[in-house]
Design an enzyme around this catalytic site. Structure first.
Site, PDB file in Angstrom:
ATOM      1  N   SER A 137       0.838  -1.194   0.000  1.00 58.13           N
ATOM      2  CA  SER A 137       0.000   0.000   0.000  1.00 58.13           C
ATOM      3  C   SER A 137       0.876   1.248   0.000  1.00 58.13           C
ATOM      4  CB  SER A 137      -0.899   0.041   1.236  1.00 58.13           C
ATOM      5  OG  SER A 137      -1.588   1.278   1.299  1.00 58.13           O
ATOM      6  N   THR A 140       2.085   3.631   3.179  1.00 55.43           N
ATOM      7  CA  THR A 140       3.182   3.358   4.110  1.00 55.43           C
ATOM      8  C   THR A 140       4.455   4.043   3.628  1.00 55.43           C
ATOM      9  OG1 THR A 140       4.003   1.353   3.028  1.00 55.43           O
ATOM     10  CG2 THR A 140       2.178   1.083   4.596  1.00 55.43           C
ATOM     11  N   VAL A 156       7.613   3.050   3.534  1.00 50.23           N
ATOM     12  CA  VAL A 156       8.534   2.263   2.710  1.00 50.23           C
ATOM     13  C   VAL A 156       8.024   2.184   1.277  1.00 50.23           C
ATOM     14  CG1 VAL A 156       9.635   0.014   2.392  1.00 50.23           C
ATOM     15  CG2 VAL A 156       9.393   0.966   4.687  1.00 50.23           C
ATOM     16  N   CYS A 157       6.724   1.980   1.109  1.00 49.69           N
ATOM     17  CA  CYS A 157       6.143   1.948  -0.242  1.00 49.69           C
ATOM     18  C   CYS A 157       6.338   3.296  -0.935  1.00 49.69           C
ATOM     19  CB  CYS A 157       4.667   1.587  -0.174  1.00 49.69           C
ATOM     20  SG  CYS A 157       4.330  -0.049   0.483  1.00 49.69           S
ATOM     21  N   GLN A 158       6.144   4.367  -0.196  1.00 50.92           N
ATOM     22  CA  GLN A 158       6.326   5.698  -0.755  1.00 50.92           C
ATOM     23  C   GLN A 158       7.775   5.947  -1.157  1.00 50.92           C
ATOM     24  OE1 GLN A 158       4.718   8.330   2.220  1.00 50.92           O
ATOM     25  NE2 GLN A 158       2.624   7.636   1.863  1.00 50.92           N
TER      26      GLN A 158
END
Length: 165
Positions: free
Chosen positions: A54, A57, A59-61
């Protein structure tokens, strides 16, 4: 099945990532305009599929920012940001961050997670995707795969970018 970890606890995926050297499985994902995109929509380009649980979050960003930055300098490659987030949320994130070189794609109404072997089948994120990277050449041959060993960490950017050539 493959295994990764979420905060140190083992979690299983629905299968295995496509094999290096194999033809990539086709997919149908939903773009920000709610239109469908397939692998053929990016024909002739090298592709980095950065698959994340997702974009809500950190880390995803961070992963999206890094691939956008690195691939935005190349005319021959595109970063495909794949998650189960709704297309509206993905678009808001990309617009707010200025991620013009990346293409957000939602797996919310597709078999992508199962077909690419990244659907989490147990643990607290069950139903979302594991963190993974799949690099395809311009003919959609798989050149690199990484199932990130700990979902809360970033992928090996250097290895993915090296696979692009």
């Amino acid at each position: 099945m493959a295994t990764t970890r979420f905060k140190g606890t083992p979690v299983s995926t629905s299968g295995e990532l496509p094999a290096v050297g194999a033809q990539a499985p086709d997919f149908t994902l939903v773009a920000a305009d709610l239109g469908e995109k397939t692998l053929a929509s990016f024909a002739g380009k090298k592709k980095v599929l950065t698959i994340n649980p997702s974009y809500d979050t950190g880390v995803c960003q961070a992963t999206a920012r890094r691939f956008n930055e690195r691939l935005g300098q190349r005319g021959d490659a595109v970063a495909l940001l794949v998650s189960a987030d709704l297309p509206f949320a993905q678009a808001r994130f990309c617009e707010a961050e200025g991620l013009a070189a990346a293409v957000p794609l939602s797996s919310f109404r597709s078999r992508f997670a199962a077909d690419y072997g990244v659907e989490l089948v147990d643990g607290p994120l069950r139903g979302l995707t594991a963190r993974a990277v799949v690099v395809l050449d311009e003919k959609d041959v798989v050149r690199h795969v990484e199932l990130v060993p700990e979902i809360t960490t970033e992928p090996d950017y250097a290895a993915a970018l090296a696979a692009l050539g």
